[in-house]
Design an enzyme around this catalytic site. Sequence first.
Site, PDB file in Angstrom:
ATOM      1  N   LYS A 185      36.802  13.918  83.767  1.00 17.93           N
ATOM      2  CA  LYS A 185      36.506  12.881  84.762  1.00 17.93           C
ATOM      3  C   LYS A 185      35.551  13.430  85.806  1.00 17.93           C
ATOM      4  O   LYS A 185      35.761  14.528  86.334  1.00 17.93           O
ATOM      5  CB  LYS A 185      37.800  12.443  85.459  1.00 17.93           C
ATOM      6  CG  LYS A 185      38.804  11.825  84.518  1.00 17.93           C
ATOM      7  CD  LYS A 185      38.554  10.358  84.311  1.00 17.93           C
ATOM      8  CE  LYS A 185      39.266   9.559  85.369  1.00 17.93           C
ATOM      9  NZ  LYS A 185      39.388   8.149  85.024  1.00 17.93           N
TER      10      LYS A 185
ATOM     11  N   TYR B 294      32.857   3.357  69.153  1.00 17.86           N
ATOM     12  CA  TYR B 294      33.071   4.784  68.921  1.00 17.86           C
ATOM     13  C   TYR B 294      34.097   5.122  67.842  1.00 17.86           C
ATOM     14  O   TYR B 294      34.206   6.286  67.460  1.00 17.86           O
ATOM     15  CB  TYR B 294      33.368   5.545  70.217  1.00 17.86           C
ATOM     16  CG  TYR B 294      34.398   4.929  71.149  1.00 17.86           C
ATOM     17  CD1 TYR B 294      33.988   4.396  72.359  1.00 17.86           C
ATOM     18  CD2 TYR B 294      35.741   4.896  70.832  1.00 17.86           C
ATOM     19  CE1 TYR B 294      34.901   3.833  73.234  1.00 17.86           C
ATOM     20  CE2 TYR B 294      36.663   4.331  71.696  1.00 17.86           C
ATOM     21  CZ  TYR B 294      36.239   3.805  72.900  1.00 17.86           C
ATOM     22  OH  TYR B 294      37.141   3.241  73.754  1.00 17.86           O
TER      23      TYR B 294
ATOM     24  N   CYS C 228      21.472 -16.882 111.720  1.00 19.48           N
ATOM     25  CA  CYS C 228      20.844 -17.240 112.982  1.00 19.48           C
ATOM     26  C   CYS C 228      19.797 -18.278 112.619  1.00 19.48           C
ATOM     27  O   CYS C 228      18.925 -18.021 111.787  1.00 19.48           O
ATOM     28  CB  CYS C 228      20.188 -16.009 113.602  1.00 19.48           C
ATOM     29  SG  CYS C 228      19.059 -16.438 114.930  1.00 19.48           S
TER      30      CYS C 228
ATOM     31  N   LYS D 152      31.952   8.650  78.745  1.00 24.03           N
ATOM     32  CA  LYS D 152      33.146   7.844  78.966  1.00 24.03           C
ATOM     33  C   LYS D 152      32.693   6.600  79.723  1.00 24.03           C
ATOM     34  O   LYS D 152      32.423   6.636  80.918  1.00 24.03           O
ATOM     35  CB  LYS D 152      34.187   8.618  79.767  1.00 24.03           C
ATOM     36  CG  LYS D 152      35.486   7.844  79.912  1.00 24.03           C
ATOM     37  CD  LYS D 152      36.596   8.754  80.422  1.00 24.03           C
ATOM     38  CE  LYS D 152      37.948   8.077  80.411  1.00 24.03           C
ATOM     39  NZ  LYS D 152      38.008   6.768  81.023  1.00 24.03           N
TER      40      LYS D 152
ATOM     41  N   ASP E 262      32.698   3.174  81.540  1.00 26.42           N
ATOM     42  CA  ASP E 262      33.696   2.597  82.431  1.00 26.42           C
ATOM     43  C   ASP E 262      33.793   1.096  82.186  1.00 26.42           C
ATOM     44  O   ASP E 262      33.219   0.285  82.893  1.00 26.42           O
ATOM     45  CB  ASP E 262      33.317   2.890  83.884  1.00 26.42           C
ATOM     46  CG  ASP E 262      34.486   2.669  84.815  1.00 26.42           C
ATOM     47  OD1 ASP E 262      35.603   2.406  84.314  1.00 26.42           O
ATOM     48  OD2 ASP E 262      34.292   2.738  86.037  1.00 26.42           O
TER      49      ASP E 262
ATOM     50  N   CYS F  26      23.578 -15.347 118.180  1.00 26.53           N
ATOM     51  CA  CYS F  26      22.882 -14.212 117.567  1.00 26.53           C
ATOM     52  C   CYS F  26      22.877 -13.003 118.498  1.00 26.53           C
ATOM     53  O   CYS F  26      22.514 -13.131 119.670  1.00 26.53           O
ATOM     54  CB  CYS F  26      21.457 -14.629 117.220  1.00 26.53           C
ATOM     55  SG  CYS F  26      20.450 -13.272 116.613  1.00 26.53           S
TER      56      CYS F  26
ATOM     57  N   GLU G  19      30.790  12.745  74.269  1.00 22.46           N
ATOM     58  CA  GLU G  19      30.109  11.458  74.460  1.00 22.46           C
ATOM     59  C   GLU G  19      30.473  10.880  75.811  1.00 22.46           C
ATOM     60  O   GLU G  19      31.386  11.376  76.483  1.00 22.46           O
ATOM     61  CB  GLU G  19      30.450  10.493  73.321  1.00 22.46           C
ATOM     62  CG  GLU G  19      31.913  10.179  73.196  1.00 22.46           C
ATOM     63  CD  GLU G  19      32.270   9.494  71.866  1.00 22.46           C
ATOM     64  OE1 GLU G  19      31.523   9.620  70.888  1.00 22.46           O
ATOM     65  OE2 GLU G  19      33.321   8.833  71.840  1.00 22.46           O
TER      66      GLU G  19
ATOM     67  N   CYS H 233      19.000 -12.705 119.627  1.00 26.95           N
ATOM     68  CA  CYS H 233      18.244 -13.704 120.389  1.00 26.95           C
ATOM     69  C   CYS H 233      19.155 -14.705 121.082  1.00 26.95           C
ATOM     70  O   CYS H 233      18.680 -15.609 121.757  1.00 26.95           O
ATOM     71  CB  CYS H 233      17.284 -14.451 119.476  1.00 26.95           C
ATOM     72  SG  CYS H 233      18.139 -15.600 118.372  1.00 26.95           S
TER      73      CYS H 233
ATOM     74  N   CYS I  10      13.700 -16.039 116.059  1.00 30.20           N
ATOM     75  CA  CYS I  10      14.555 -14.914 116.431  1.00 30.20           C
ATOM     76  C   CYS I  10      13.794 -13.609 116.215  1.00 30.20           C
ATOM     77  O   CYS I  10      13.239 -13.375 115.143  1.00 30.20           O
ATOM     78  CB  CYS I  10      15.824 -14.917 115.577  1.00 30.20           C
ATOM     79  SG  CYS I  10      16.791 -13.407 115.755  1.00 30.20           S
TER      80      CYS I  10
HETATM   81  S1  IVH Z   1      38.364   7.459  72.843  1.00 32.22           S
HETATM   82  C1  IVH Z   1      42.863   7.839  71.828  1.00 32.22           C
HETATM   83  N1  IVH Z   1      35.862   7.371  73.679  1.00 32.22           N
HETATM   84  O1  IVH Z   1      38.681   5.619  78.110  1.00 32.22           O
HETATM   85  C2  IVH Z   1      41.421   7.641  71.994  1.00 32.22           C
HETATM   86  N2  IVH Z   1      37.531   6.271  74.962  1.00 32.22           N
HETATM   87  O2  IVH Z   1      41.280   7.095  78.908  1.00 32.22           O
HETATM   88  C3  IVH Z   1      41.011   6.981  73.229  1.00 32.22           C
HETATM   89  N3  IVH Z   1      36.683   5.144  76.953  1.00 32.22           N
HETATM   90  O3  IVH Z   1      41.155   3.569  76.735  1.00 32.22           O
HETATM   91  C4  IVH Z   1      39.688   6.375  73.208  1.00 32.22           C
HETATM   92  N4  IVH Z   1      34.579   5.664  76.664  1.00 32.22           N
HETATM   93  O4  IVH Z   1      38.874   2.521  77.247  1.00 32.22           O
HETATM   94  C5  IVH Z   1      37.134   7.001  73.915  1.00 32.22           C
HETATM   95  N5  IVH Z   1      33.617   7.353  74.318  1.00 32.22           N
HETATM   96  C6  IVH Z   1      34.891   6.993  74.528  1.00 32.22           C
HETATM   97  C7  IVH Z   1      35.254   6.205  75.652  1.00 32.22           C
HETATM   98  C8  IVH Z   1      36.605   5.879  75.829  1.00 32.22           C
HETATM   99  C9  IVH Z   1      35.439   5.030  77.429  1.00 32.22           C
HETATM  100  C10 IVH Z   1      37.897   4.586  77.594  1.00 32.22           C
HETATM  101  C11 IVH Z   1      38.770   3.796  76.668  1.00 32.22           C
HETATM  102  C12 IVH Z   1      40.095   4.490  76.681  1.00 32.22           C
HETATM  103  C13 IVH Z   1      40.036   5.295  77.935  1.00 32.22           C
HETATM  104  C14 IVH Z   1      40.834   6.565  77.729  1.00 32.22           C
END
Ligand code: IVH
Length: 662
Positions: free
Chosen positions: A309, A221, A419, A114, A116, A401, A112, A404, A424
């Site tokens: 990552k 999640y 400006c 990740k 941010d 500027c 799934e 001009c 200008c």
């Molecule tokens: S699982 C122990 N699922 O990533 C389980 N984390 O580095 C950890 N995050 O602190 C969480 N999307 O803030 C999980 N689909 C996802 C996520 C997710 C973002 C973040 C979360 C966690 C960090 C882990």
Amino acid sequence: MTEIQQTIEYLREQLRHHEHLYHVLDAPSIADAEYDALMRELKAIEDAHPELVTPDSPTQRVGGKPREGFVKLPHSSPMLSLDNALNETELREFDARVRGLLPNEEFHYVAELKLDGLSMAVQYHNGQLARAITRGDGSVGEDVTENARTIRSIPLSVKHQADFEVRGEVVFNKRAFEKLNAERDAQQLPRFANPRNAAAGALRVLDPKITAERKLEYFAYFLFVDGRPALPSHSATLKELEQRGLKVHQGHRICTDVEALIEFCNHWEAQRDALPFEIDGVVCKVDSIDQQTRLGWTAKAPRWAIAFKFAARQEKTRIDDIEVSVGRTGALTPTAILQPVGIGGVTVSRATLHNEDEIERLGVQVGDTVLVERAGDVIPKVVRVVSQGETRRPFVMPTSCPICDGDIVRAEGESASRCINTNCPARLKESLLHFSSRGVMDIDGLGNVLADQLVDRGLIKNVAEVYSLTLEQLLQLDRMGQKSAEKLLANIDASRKQPLSRMLNALGIPFVGERTAQILADTFGDLDKIAHATIEELQHAEEVGPKVAASIQQFFAQDQNRDLIERLRAAGLSFTCEVRVKEQGKFTGITFVLTGTLPSMTREEASALIEAQGGKVTGSVSKKTGYVVAGAEAGSKLDKAAALGVRVLDEAGLRELLEGAN
Ligand code: IVH
């Protein structure tokens, strides 16, 4: 139950249902105005009967008063983090480890996104949202319940009565982030460095009203009972979370081997810009909770999951110079001139520094080595100073500027230096380019090169003067033959017929873009009425607030703008149009996306037909999109539609739908 109680309950159920459709499923079934009307109705009854207000009423999302500080609360079980895999090899190593620990067992992963953002736990007690706690140090977090209540994708009440806890991620929409930073510029507040910081800021403010304005989203999640997974697998958890009314990102997939994981990671690394929020990788989890339990944990992270990552889209490089450019409104934008550096396949040699405040916030000087980030289509930006140059020199905003030599003024309460010479050449060139651009006055052939010459040779002193250009004047210009000059004049002539909405947009009034211009034209039907309207009258138009109204009034109050309008009137442009009441049709509430070239209609024609039936046309495909209308050479939007399961039509299909609509 009394009749009033019944009405209240009915309205609440309706509102909850529509909140769920809109904020969780991204599939609204009524217009925003209808939702607002229901909300007003409920609010009015509750105001008359305050004893009937309950904390889970949809009117109570932004109930709490600003607090003094946050209370610390322990988590039901630690919120740990994940180990990272920085490349394919490390992902394979993770898979090999898991396989080694589960010898001769079948298993599969769930991959799934990740997200941010920030992780947050949300607890439900007797079917009511009871607590929301930030991750904090993993054992103890902060009680942000009042703020979390303002997040519309978190239900205030659920059907499920037994207690449970949800864990997930709070994220900030990328577009909303850009908008927020623009507003902060205007208010002279420091910019947020990225959407995640903005989300953290919004979640941890003491006043829930501010959280509510920031429009955060929450994706769930995990589903826990007594601090432990409630269901036997992660995939079942995701389904159950949806059942309970929470928002789960649909971009997750069961992967039976590491190859499938790698494919999923590569897919989303390439697609990340298409998402409305930032992701920084993919999380791969062993699906079965029994297997998860047996794989167990190290001191800080589970052995059953890994975060893949994405490659950073940040690189270090040196700033050789800081240049200043002048925009249409006269605003001076400092741009860092960089030692060219490759970032994710693109060579970057310039990065925006936005304004003086931003330069100060970053503490950046010419000669410094900085971290530069490129994200999607936006202009690369300087993230921070990595090391100061030995012979560094501070940036000084010019006092006159660079184009001009006119005065530069930084108005009270503004972060931009401008400006102020309305003549200008830099401003004029930008204004001219905006005026003639596609979708505005559509003067084909009037691009950069021509705008430069017309302004530099003094042939044009304000945009209205395009309408008095002569063939002789054009023939004096470099690389301008008889044929192209005639063609250009014909295009200029044709642009006189553009509708009022386009002309309004062409004027370049701050905060009045295509959409607002259309709304103003539809509401007032007459440029003179708009020019003479009071701030209050202007706000009768949908989506026009005090800031936009004030900007419109200021524009028309200036002599040189009034003069410009008179010249445009003399040139025979459209000053009136039909006043349009919002179209209600078969397509009301349905969003269309057009892509590729249709065989017999232009994009504008297709949009007009759709809008005439109350439909909306937008630029990007999301789950909210009703239909994608695709023509020849349709590109990634089609892939996106397929990925999201959005219906795709060709021109014939659209016509059929339209016929059905009439
Ligand atoms: S699982 C122990 N699922 O990533 C389980 N984390 O580095 C950890 N995050 O602190 C969480 N999307 O803030 C999980 N689909 C996802 C996520 C997710 C973002 C973040 C979360 C966690 C960090 C882990």
